[in-house]
Design a protein around this motif. Structure first.
Motif, PDB file in Angstrom:
ATOM      1  N   ARG A  92      23.619   2.174  -5.172  1.00  0.00           N
ATOM      2  CA  ARG A  92      23.720   1.281  -6.324  1.00  0.00           C
ATOM      3  C   ARG A  92      25.184   1.039  -6.709  1.00  0.00           C
ATOM      4  O   ARG A  92      25.978   1.963  -6.821  1.00  0.00           O
ATOM      5  CB  ARG A  92      22.973   1.857  -7.516  1.00  0.00           C
ATOM      6  CG  ARG A  92      21.467   1.924  -7.332  1.00  0.00           C
ATOM      7  CD  ARG A  92      20.807   2.523  -8.542  1.00  0.00           C
ATOM      8  NE  ARG A  92      21.362   3.848  -8.840  1.00  0.00           N
ATOM      9  CZ  ARG A  92      21.239   4.463 -10.007  1.00  0.00           C
ATOM     10  NH1 ARG A  92      20.609   3.879 -11.002  1.00  0.00           N
ATOM     11  NH2 ARG A  92      21.745   5.659 -10.187  1.00  0.00           N
TER      12      ARG A  92
ATOM     13  N   GLY B  88      17.861  -3.531 -11.945  1.00  0.00           N
ATOM     14  CA  GLY B  88      17.848  -2.434 -12.907  1.00  0.00           C
ATOM     15  C   GLY B  88      18.871  -2.620 -14.000  1.00  0.00           C
ATOM     16  O   GLY B  88      18.604  -2.365 -15.186  1.00  0.00           O
TER      17      GLY B  88
ATOM     18  N   MET C  63      12.325   1.661 -10.566  1.00  0.00           N
ATOM     19  CA  MET C  63      13.312   1.893 -11.619  1.00  0.00           C
ATOM     20  C   MET C  63      12.829   2.936 -12.620  1.00  0.00           C
ATOM     21  O   MET C  63      13.605   3.760 -13.102  1.00  0.00           O
ATOM     22  CB  MET C  63      13.624   0.580 -12.347  1.00  0.00           C
ATOM     23  CG  MET C  63      14.394  -0.440 -11.527  1.00  0.00           C
ATOM     24  SD  MET C  63      15.936   0.214 -10.829  1.00  0.00           S
ATOM     25  CE  MET C  63      16.745   0.831 -12.306  1.00  0.00           C
ATOM     26  N   ASP C  64      11.527   2.934 -12.924  1.00  0.00           N
ATOM     27  CA  ASP C  64      10.987   3.928 -13.854  1.00  0.00           C
ATOM     28  C   ASP C  64      11.151   5.336 -13.298  1.00  0.00           C
ATOM     29  O   ASP C  64      11.469   6.283 -14.025  1.00  0.00           O
ATOM     30  CB  ASP C  64       9.509   3.649 -14.129  1.00  0.00           C
ATOM     31  CG  ASP C  64       9.297   2.440 -15.032  1.00  0.00           C
ATOM     32  OD1 ASP C  64      10.277   2.019 -15.678  1.00  0.00           O
ATOM     33  OD2 ASP C  64       8.163   1.922 -15.076  1.00  0.00           O
TER      34      ASP C  64
ATOM     35  N   THR D  34      19.308   5.316 -20.852  1.00  0.00           N
ATOM     36  CA  THR D  34      19.156   4.101 -21.659  1.00  0.00           C
ATOM     37  C   THR D  34      18.190   4.419 -22.797  1.00  0.00           C
ATOM     38  O   THR D  34      17.293   5.241 -22.655  1.00  0.00           O
ATOM     39  CB  THR D  34      18.605   2.931 -20.824  1.00  0.00           C
ATOM     40  OG1 THR D  34      17.312   3.276 -20.318  1.00  0.00           O
ATOM     41  CG2 THR D  34      19.534   2.617 -19.665  1.00  0.00           C
TER      42      THR D  34
ATOM     43  N   SER E 249      17.675  -6.334 -16.005  1.00  0.00           N
ATOM     44  CA  SER E 249      16.363  -6.438 -16.630  1.00  0.00           C
ATOM     45  C   SER E 249      16.172  -5.419 -17.738  1.00  0.00           C
ATOM     46  O   SER E 249      15.743  -5.749 -18.847  1.00  0.00           O
ATOM     47  CB  SER E 249      15.270  -6.257 -15.560  1.00  0.00           C
ATOM     48  OG  SER E 249      13.993  -6.299 -16.140  1.00  0.00           O
ATOM     49  N   GLU E 250      16.500  -4.171 -17.463  1.00  0.00           N
ATOM     50  CA  GLU E 250      16.306  -3.109 -18.451  1.00  0.00           C
ATOM     51  C   GLU E 250      17.142  -3.358 -19.705  1.00  0.00           C
ATOM     52  O   GLU E 250      16.662  -3.201 -20.824  1.00  0.00           O
ATOM     53  CB  GLU E 250      16.677  -1.765 -17.830  1.00  0.00           C
ATOM     54  CG  GLU E 250      16.647  -0.586 -18.779  1.00  0.00           C
ATOM     55  CD  GLU E 250      15.245  -0.194 -19.217  1.00  0.00           C
ATOM     56  OE1 GLU E 250      15.130   0.527 -20.231  1.00  0.00           O
ATOM     57  OE2 GLU E 250      14.284  -0.615 -18.558  1.00  0.00           O
TER      58      GLU E 250
ATOM     59  N   ILE F  15      13.487   6.296 -11.190  1.00  0.00           N
ATOM     60  CA  ILE F  15      14.922   6.607 -11.255  1.00  0.00           C
ATOM     61  C   ILE F  15      15.311   7.051 -12.660  1.00  0.00           C
ATOM     62  O   ILE F  15      15.969   8.076 -12.849  1.00  0.00           O
ATOM     63  CB  ILE F  15      15.756   5.381 -10.823  1.00  0.00           C
ATOM     64  CG1 ILE F  15      15.549   5.093  -9.333  1.00  0.00           C
ATOM     65  CG2 ILE F  15      17.245   5.617 -11.118  1.00  0.00           C
ATOM     66  CD1 ILE F  15      16.160   3.779  -8.881  1.00  0.00           C
ATOM     67  N   LEU F  16      14.896   6.286 -13.669  1.00  0.00           N
ATOM     68  CA  LEU F  16      15.267   6.605 -15.049  1.00  0.00           C
ATOM     69  C   LEU F  16      14.661   7.930 -15.491  1.00  0.00           C
ATOM     70  O   LEU F  16      15.289   8.698 -16.220  1.00  0.00           O
ATOM     71  CB  LEU F  16      14.820   5.483 -15.984  1.00  0.00           C
ATOM     72  CG  LEU F  16      15.565   4.157 -15.821  1.00  0.00           C
ATOM     73  CD1 LEU F  16      14.916   3.071 -16.676  1.00  0.00           C
ATOM     74  CD2 LEU F  16      17.036   4.304 -16.183  1.00  0.00           C
TER      75      LEU F  16
ATOM     76  N   ARG G 288      10.015  -2.493 -10.639  1.00  0.00           N
ATOM     77  CA  ARG G 288      10.029  -1.809 -11.932  1.00  0.00           C
ATOM     78  C   ARG G 288       9.511  -0.374 -11.793  1.00  0.00           C
ATOM     79  O   ARG G 288      10.020   0.544 -12.443  1.00  0.00           O
ATOM     80  CB  ARG G 288       9.196  -2.578 -12.952  1.00  0.00           C
ATOM     81  CG  ARG G 288       9.386  -2.066 -14.365  1.00  0.00           C
ATOM     82  CD  ARG G 288       8.623  -2.910 -15.362  1.00  0.00           C
ATOM     83  NE  ARG G 288       9.093  -4.271 -15.414  1.00  0.00           N
ATOM     84  CZ  ARG G 288      10.214  -4.658 -15.998  1.00  0.00           C
ATOM     85  NH1 ARG G 288      11.005  -3.761 -16.571  1.00  0.00           N
ATOM     86  NH2 ARG G 288      10.568  -5.924 -16.010  1.00  0.00           N
TER      87      ARG G 288
ATOM     88  N   THR H 114      20.632  -3.542  -7.020  1.00  0.00           N
ATOM     89  CA  THR H 114      21.215  -2.925  -8.215  1.00  0.00           C
ATOM     90  C   THR H 114      21.045  -3.823  -9.435  1.00  0.00           C
ATOM     91  O   THR H 114      20.791  -3.344 -10.543  1.00  0.00           O
ATOM     92  CB  THR H 114      22.715  -2.653  -8.000  1.00  0.00           C
ATOM     93  OG1 THR H 114      22.893  -1.809  -6.872  1.00  0.00           O
ATOM     94  CG2 THR H 114      23.326  -1.991  -9.230  1.00  0.00           C
TER      95      THR H 114
ATOM     96  N   GLU I 155       9.642  -7.902 -21.342  1.00  0.00           N
ATOM     97  CA  GLU I 155       9.866  -7.345 -20.002  1.00  0.00           C
ATOM     98  C   GLU I 155       9.787  -8.431 -18.937  1.00  0.00           C
ATOM     99  O   GLU I 155      10.635  -8.514 -18.048  1.00  0.00           O
ATOM    100  CB  GLU I 155       8.833  -6.259 -19.704  1.00  0.00           C
ATOM    101  CG  GLU I 155       9.038  -4.958 -20.449  1.00  0.00           C
ATOM    102  CD  GLU I 155       7.997  -3.922 -20.051  1.00  0.00           C
ATOM    103  OE1 GLU I 155       7.127  -4.252 -19.214  1.00  0.00           O
ATOM    104  OE2 GLU I 155       8.044  -2.796 -20.576  1.00  0.00           O
TER     105      GLU I 155
END
Length: 510
Positions: free
Chosen positions: A115, A296, A201-202, A480, A299-300, A204-205, A198, A293, A171
């Protein structure tokens, strides 16, 4: 892995001689580090932290120790910058030494080191940056404005039809802008490609929460623990993520290639990059990675800022009414705002700025890292130290923003009634690492906010008796942070508003 269990494992590793991959050098102990709370052996200052909202702890420390603070999170050296002036002095005026990123074992474990946002400062990062710059620099970003306005209007339709699902509409709106700008991809309701990205990404977060990252990065040997080991959920997340990561990078990129081959492609970051750097294999890989990259990063953040905006309107009806009055005065009732109206609506502009200031959705920014040893104001900053910018503290500095916990757009006006030059720049990052997509993000936010204010009132929800339901804002923890789902009513400002009338307004505006 929770912090308590991770700290226990860390203690056991220390007892058997497994320590951090970045041992402190002897001469560092002779130089004065910035002030901060005294760390305990092994766990450092972890026991003092609000691990869900560490920026609050850092702000409390800054009231005691000043604007530059030294802390230890397990075996990790961290320096926290709590003021705009200090952050600019270090990260911008000395950007050649502070444009790197820390090396996190979690990124390698999860397979997400590609990323752009966490790339080391070097040739690969420069290729990524060049691709972003060509597509999203101010002169190029204007080409996306018709698309951004169209997406804002689609958001209005969704809110009119299903106002209770406002978070889902936000979203979808945010994702659709990024997918269009990056891949020239038109999202659909319940879009499988967006859902796949998505979902990745969830994961990852969830895996990159500050406490988990601190434990794993302080003791990389934890990555050797098998996935079945109690508390090793991070290993299971890693296995889960790797199964979808390839699709996240490859599938939307292949879609963009197919669009280009068909001759149907509109403007996008991928088409721009491939046309400009045709035949360069290193740039093709960089385009794939930087594109993945962008979703994420864009959008977030856009979705979260718009949630802050709606919550602020619900809780500050007088601000909402003043902004709507300005829109009515400038635009009238027969069309919707467009970008040509922006300069004539300074209060709406101030609402956008105050939204970003009131609750920055990446409260500690993205960490920087010192390339070489440095001294600042007599304090030693060791090579490899992680540098955090407490953006939340900066935007809640009462000397810069009086009554910082009140939502007051008027703070962005001069005494003569003009907008001041405060654009809340800390939220975009610092120096050579400043967000390169900030111009397109700013336009997306403005078009959505102006459009929603023109059409809807955002009100408190009511109970069965018609009484307003009061609520205290709550925020999600993590790297975030955004508002936890809150009750509200979103109703058209015009009682006769329906899909036919809204469609007419949209067509008139376009």
């Amino acid at each position: 892995m929770d912090l308590a269990h991770g700290a226990l494992v860390a203690i056991l590793l220390t007892m058997i001689g497994v320590t951090s991959s970045l041992p402190r050098r002897k001469h560092e102990d002779k130089l004065p580090l910035p002030p901060g709370p005294k760390p305990l052996p092994i766990i450092g200052n972890s026991h003092r932290m609000n691990t869900d909202f560490p920026w609050i702890t850092y702000k409390e420390w800054s009231d005691i120790y000043g604007d530059i603070i030294y802390s230890r999170m397990l075996n990790q050296d961290v320096i926290i910058l709590n003021s705009v002036d200090v952050a600019r002095a270090i990260l911008e005026k000395r950007s050649s030494n502070y444009s790197d990123r820390p090396r996190f074992a979690t990124m390698e474990l999860l397979g997400i080191a590609f990323r752009t946002v966490m790339r080391s400062y070097g040739d690969t990062w420069r290729r990524h940056r060049r691709i972003y710059h060509q597509a999203f620099r101010p002169e190029a970003a204007v080409i996306y404005r018709p698309m951004q306005l169209r997406k804002a209007h689609q958001l209005l339709v969704g809110l009119l039809q299903e106002p209770a699902n406002y978070e889902l509409h936000l979203e979808t709106h945010s994702a659709s802008i990024i997918m269009s700008a990056v891949y020239d991809y038109e999202t659909k309701p319940n879009d499988p490609l967006v859902s796949m990205i998505r979902g990745a990404m969830d994961i990852i977060l969830h895996a990159e929460t500050p406490d988990k990252a601190a434990i794993i990065d302080s003791y990389p040997a934890l990555t050797l623990i098998p996935a079945w080991f109690p508390g090793a959920s991070f290993k299971r997340h890693a296995l889960e993520l790797k199964s979808v990561l390839k699709d996240m990078v490859e599938k939307p990129f292949q879609y963009a290639l197919d669009r280009i081959s068909s001759g149907l492609s509109g403007p996008s970051m991928v088409s721009e990059g491939l046309a400009r750097f045709q035949g360069d294999a290193s740039f093709e890989l960089a385009i794939k990675e930087s594109s993945a990259t962008a979703f994420g990063a864009g959008s977030e953040t856009t979705h979260s800022v718009l949630l802050v905006f709606i919550q602020a309107m619900v809780l500050n009806p007088e601000v909402q009414k003043r902004a709507q009055a300005e829109i009515d005065r400038v635009v009238g009732s027969d069309k919707l705002p467009d970008f040509g109206d922006r300069v004539s609506m300074p209060y709406v502009e101030a609402v956008l700025r105050e939204t970003m200031r009131f609750y920055p959705i990446v409260p500690l920014g993205v960490p920087h890292s010192a390339v070489n040893d440095d001294m600042y104001e007599g304090y030693f900053i060791p090579k490899g130290t992680s540098i955090l910018t407490n953006i939340w503290a900066m935007t809640h500095d009462a000397t810069r923003y009086p009554a910082p916990f009140e939502f007051k757009p008027e703070r962005f006006f001069t005494s003569s009634g003009d907008l001041n030059d405060d654009h809340v720049t800390p939220v975009w990052g610092w120096g050579r690492r400043i967000c390169v997509g900030r111009y397109i993000a700013d336009a997306s936010l403005w078009s959505a906010i102006a459009s929603m204010l023109a059409v809807f009132d955002f009100l408190k929800a009511t109970d069965a008796s018609g009484k307003d339901i009061d609520f205290e804002p709550r925020w999600t923890p993590g790297i975030t942070s955004r508002p936890v789902n809150f009750p509200c009513r979103i109703i058209p400002r015009r009682r006769d508003m329906d899909i036919e009338k809204l469609t007419s307004l949209i067509s008139t505006t376009v």
